[in-house]
Design a protein around this motif. Structure first.
Motif, PDB file in Angstrom:
ATOM      1  N   UNK A  64       0.837  -1.206   0.000  1.00 17.68           N
ATOM      2  CA  UNK A  64       0.000   0.000   0.000  1.00 17.68           C
ATOM      3  C   UNK A  64       0.871   1.256   0.000  1.00 17.68           C
ATOM      4  N   UNK A  65       1.966   1.231   0.781  1.00 15.76           N
ATOM      5  CA  UNK A  65       2.860   2.386   0.833  1.00 15.76           C
ATOM      6  C   UNK A  65       3.514   2.648  -0.514  1.00 15.76           C
ATOM      7  N   UNK A  66       3.808   1.566  -1.248  1.00 11.78           N
ATOM      8  CA  UNK A  66       4.431   1.701  -2.568  1.00 11.78           C
ATOM      9  C   UNK A  66       3.416   1.889  -3.692  1.00 11.78           C
ATOM     10  N   UNK A  67       2.133   1.779  -3.356  1.00  8.98           N
ATOM     11  CA  UNK A  67       1.086   1.942  -4.363  1.00  8.98           C
ATOM     12  C   UNK A  67       0.901   0.749  -5.267  1.00  8.98           C
ATOM     13  N   UNK A  68       1.423  -0.418  -4.874  1.00  9.18           N
ATOM     14  CA  UNK A  68       1.340  -1.601  -5.721  1.00  9.18           C
ATOM     15  C   UNK A  68      -0.006  -2.302  -5.639  1.00  9.18           C
ATOM     16  N   UNK A  69      -0.887  -1.839  -4.755  1.00  7.16           N
ATOM     17  CA  UNK A  69      -2.219  -2.436  -4.644  1.00  7.16           C
ATOM     18  C   UNK A  69      -3.240  -1.701  -5.503  1.00  7.16           C
ATOM     19  N   UNK A  70      -2.796  -0.730  -6.289  1.00  8.88           N
ATOM     20  CA  UNK A  70      -3.699   0.031  -7.156  1.00  8.88           C
ATOM     21  C   UNK A  70      -3.646  -0.533  -8.571  1.00  8.88           C
ATOM     22  N   UNK A  71      -4.561  -0.074  -9.422  1.00 13.65           N
ATOM     23  CA  UNK A  71      -4.603  -0.545 -10.809  1.00 13.65           C
ATOM     24  C   UNK A  71      -3.380  -0.061 -11.568  1.00 13.65           C
ATOM     25  N   UNK A  72      -3.018  -0.768 -12.642  1.00 16.94           N
ATOM     26  CA  UNK A  72      -1.839  -0.401 -13.419  1.00 16.94           C
ATOM     27  C   UNK A  72      -1.909   1.020 -13.981  1.00 16.94           C
ATOM     28  N   UNK A  73      -3.045   1.455 -14.564  1.00 19.26           N
ATOM     29  CA  UNK A  73      -3.115   2.845 -15.051  1.00 19.26           C
ATOM     30  C   UNK A  73      -2.878   3.864 -13.940  1.00 19.26           C
ATOM     31  N   UNK A  74      -3.455   3.593 -12.754  1.00 21.09           N
ATOM     32  CA  UNK A  74      -3.248   4.519 -11.640  1.00 21.09           C
ATOM     33  C   UNK A  74      -1.777   4.529 -11.212  1.00 21.09           C
ATOM     34  N   UNK A  75      -1.175   3.347 -11.180  1.00 16.13           N
ATOM     35  CA  UNK A  75       0.232   3.261 -10.799  1.00 16.13           C
ATOM     36  C   UNK A  75       1.123   3.994 -11.799  1.00 16.13           C
ATOM     37  N   UNK A  76       0.818   3.828 -13.101  1.00 14.99           N
ATOM     38  CA  UNK A  76       1.629   4.482 -14.125  1.00 14.99           C
ATOM     39  C   UNK A  76       1.478   5.991 -14.054  1.00 14.99           C
ATOM     40  N   UNK A  77       0.240   6.467 -13.843  1.00 11.01           N
ATOM     41  CA  UNK A  77       0.016   7.905 -13.714  1.00 11.01           C
ATOM     42  C   UNK A  77       0.746   8.483 -12.509  1.00 11.01           C
ATOM     43  N   UNK A  78       0.676   7.760 -11.390  1.00 13.99           N
ATOM     44  CA  UNK A  78       1.397   8.204 -10.187  1.00 13.99           C
ATOM     45  C   UNK A  78       2.903   8.171 -10.402  1.00 13.99           C
ATOM     46  N   UNK A  79       3.376   7.139 -11.124  1.00 20.74           N
ATOM     47  CA  UNK A  79       4.806   7.012 -11.420  1.00 20.74           C
ATOM     48  C   UNK A  79       5.295   8.198 -12.243  1.00 20.74           C
ATOM     49  N   UNK A  80       4.522   8.576 -13.263  1.00 23.42           N
ATOM     50  CA  UNK A  80       4.902   9.717 -14.096  1.00 23.42           C
ATOM     51  C   UNK A  80       4.891  11.017 -13.301  1.00 23.42           C
ATOM     52  N   UNK A  81       3.865  11.196 -12.459  1.00 20.78           N
ATOM     53  CA  UNK A  81       3.771  12.418 -11.658  1.00 20.78           C
ATOM     54  C   UNK A  81       4.957  12.545 -10.715  1.00 20.78           C
ATOM     55  N   UNK A  82       5.289  11.437 -10.040  1.00 21.46           N
ATOM     56  CA  UNK A  82       6.431  11.464  -9.124  1.00 21.46           C
ATOM     57  C   UNK A  82       7.740  11.695  -9.875  1.00 21.46           C
ATOM     58  N   UNK A  83       7.830  11.094 -11.054  1.00 24.82           N
ATOM     59  CA  UNK A  83       9.052  11.224 -11.846  1.00 24.82           C
ATOM     60  C   UNK A  83       9.275  12.670 -12.275  1.00 24.82           C
ATOM     61  N   UNK A  84       8.214  13.355 -12.643  1.00 26.25           N
ATOM     62  CA  UNK A  84       8.327  14.762 -13.041  1.00 26.25           C
ATOM     63  C   UNK A  84       8.764  15.651 -11.885  1.00 26.25           C
ATOM     64  N   UNK A  85       8.520  15.197 -10.665  1.00 20.80           N
ATOM     65  CA  UNK A  85       8.938  15.947  -9.485  1.00 20.80           C
ATOM     66  C   UNK A  85      10.266  15.435  -8.918  1.00 20.80           C
ATOM     67  N   UNK A  86      10.931  14.562  -9.672  1.00 22.29           N
ATOM     68  CA  UNK A  86      12.218  14.047  -9.221  1.00 22.29           C
ATOM     69  C   UNK A  86      12.129  12.973  -8.161  1.00 22.29           C
ATOM     70  N   UNK A  87      10.949  12.394  -7.991  1.00 28.19           N
ATOM     71  CA  UNK A  87      10.748  11.345  -6.985  1.00 28.19           C
ATOM     72  C   UNK A  87      10.806   9.986  -7.679  1.00 28.19           C
ATOM     73  N   UNK A  88      11.829   9.192  -7.381  1.00 22.04           N
ATOM     74  CA  UNK A  88      11.998   7.877  -7.995  1.00 22.04           C
ATOM     75  C   UNK A  88      11.437   6.746  -7.137  1.00 22.04           C
TER      76      UNK A  88
END
Length: 323
Positions: A64-88
Motif C-alpha cells: 500500500x505504501x508503494x502503491x502496488x495495490x492500485x490498478x496499473x493505469x493509476x500506478x503508471x500515472x502516479x509514477x509519471x507524476x512522481x518522476x516529473x517531481x524528481x521522486x523515484x
C-alpha cells in the motif's frame, strides 16, 4: 525579420527538432519499459524483498505504501507524476528514497567512467595515428599484423574478465595496487584500466584506419610536397580531419563505459551505482533497480544526443544533410 516558415526550414532548426524528437521518444520508451519491468518480474517483489517470514499484514502495508495495490493505469500515472517531481520512489530494502541512494552512489560511478573515457581518448588517438603512419603503404607488415591482431582480441574481451585478470596480476600476485574499495588515488587505477583497455583497443583501430584514409587525401599530398614539418603535417592537417569519426565512436564508448561499470564495480567492491544495482537485484529491491536503470538509460541517451550535436558543430554539412 524571418517568418516562422523560414525559421522552420532552417537546416539547423530542422536538425535540432529532429534530434530532440528522437530524444523525447527514446526517453518515453525508457520510462515505460522501466515501469513495466517491476510488473513483469515473476512473483511478488515486496514479499521477495521482505522475506518469506514476513507477516501478510506487513507485506500488505508495504504494498500500500508503494502503491502496488492500485490498478496499473493509476500506478503508471502516479509514477509519471512522481518522476516529473524528481521522486523515484522508495527503496524496499533500504527504506529510503531511491533518489537519495542514487545521488550518494552516482558520483563514484561517474568518476571512474570519466577517467576511463579520458584515458581512452588520450591513449587511443596517438596510438592509432602512430600505427597508421608506421604501416602506411604496406610498410612494416609484421607491425600491422601484430597491431590488428592484438587490438581485435583485446577489444572484444569482456570487462569483467579483464578486471579479474588485473586483480589476479597486480593485486594478488604482485601486490602493487589495492583491489577493493575506494581508498586513495591508487584505488582508481585497476577499475579504470578494466574499463579503458577494451575501448582503447577498439578506438585505436578506428583511428588507424581513418589515419590511412586521411594520409591518402590530396591535401595531405600537397602538404607533404611543401615539406612541412612533421609536427604541423600530422597535428594541424591530419588530426582535425580524423577526429569526426573518432568523436562519434568515443561518445558511444562513453555510454558503454557507464554500463560497463556494473560488473567492474562488483569485482573491485567499488561503491557506485553498478555495485548498488547488483545488490538491489540480489535483494529483489525492484524500485531501486528501476531507478538505477532509468539513470543509466537517461545518461546514455543524453550522451548520444550530445555526440550528435558535437558532430553537427564540427562537420555541419554532412551531419545536417544526413539527418
Amino acid at each position: 525579420m524571418k517568418s516562422f516558415t523560414d525559421t522552420r526550414h532552417n537546416p539547423w532548426v530542422t536538425f535540432t527538432l529532429r534530434r530532440l524528437g528522437r530524444l523525447t521518444v527514446s526517453l518515453a520508451l525508457l520510462v515505460t519499459a522501466s515501469f513495466a519491468m517491476i510488473h513483469l518480474v515473476p512473483g511478488d517483489p515486496v514479499r521477495a524483498a521482505l522475506g518469506l517470514s514476513a507477516s501478510p499484514e506487513l507485506v500488505e502495508a508495504r504494498e500500500h505504501a508503494l502503491g502496488l495495490d492500485r490498478s496499473l493505469p493509476d500506478q503508471f500515472g502516479s509514477f509519471l507524476t512522481r518522476l516529473l517531481h524528481g521522486d523515484l520512489g522508495e527503496s524496499i530494502g533500504a527504506q529510503m528514497p531511491v533518489a537519495d541512494v542514487i545521488s550518494d552512489r552516482l558520483p563514484s560511478t561517474m568518476q571512474i567512467a570519466a577517467i576511463a573515457f579520458a584515458t581512452t581518448i588520450v591513449v587511443a588517438i596517438p596510438l592509432g595515428m602512430a600505427a597508421g603512419v608506421l604501416t602506411r603503404d604496406g610498410r612494416r607488415r609484421r607491425l600491422e599484423l601484430a597491431f590488428v591482431g592484438t587490438t581485435s582480441v583485446v577489444a572484444v574481451f569482456p570487462e569483467f574478465l579483464l578486471a579479474v585478470g588485473l586483480v589476479a596480476l597486480f593485486g594478488a600476485q604482485l601486490g602493487w595496487l589495492p583491489v577493493a574499495l575506494k581508498e586513495g588515488p591508487e584505488s582508481y587505477v585497476l577499475p579504470v584500466l578494466a574499463l579503458a583497455i577494451g575501448p582503447v583497443a577498439a578506438l585505436s583501430r578506428i583511428v588507424r584506419v581513418e589515419t590511412l584514409r586521411v594520409l591518402d587525401e590530396d591535401y595531405m599530398r600537397t602538404a607533404r610536397a611543401k615539406r612541412l614539418p612533421t609536427r604541423i603535417l600530422y597535428l594541424r592537417h591530419a588530426l582535425p580531419n580524423l577526429l569526426t569519426s573518432s568523436l562519434t565512436l568515443g561518445g558511444l564508448m562513453l555510454a558503454g563505459l557507464l554500463t560497463g561499470t556494473v560488473l567492474v564495480e562488483n569485482v573491485f567492491a567499488w561503491p557506485g551505482l553498478g555495485m548498488t544495482m547488483v545488490q538491489a537485484i540480489t535483494q529483489k529491491d525492484y524500485p531501486l533497480v528501476q531507478g538505477i536503470v532509468l539513470v543509466y538509460g537517461t545518461l546514455a541517451l543524453l550522451i548520444n544526443f550530445a555526440v550528435d550535436v558535437l558532430l553537427a558543430v564540427t562537420d555541419p554539412n554532412s551531419t545536417i544533410r544526413e539527418s
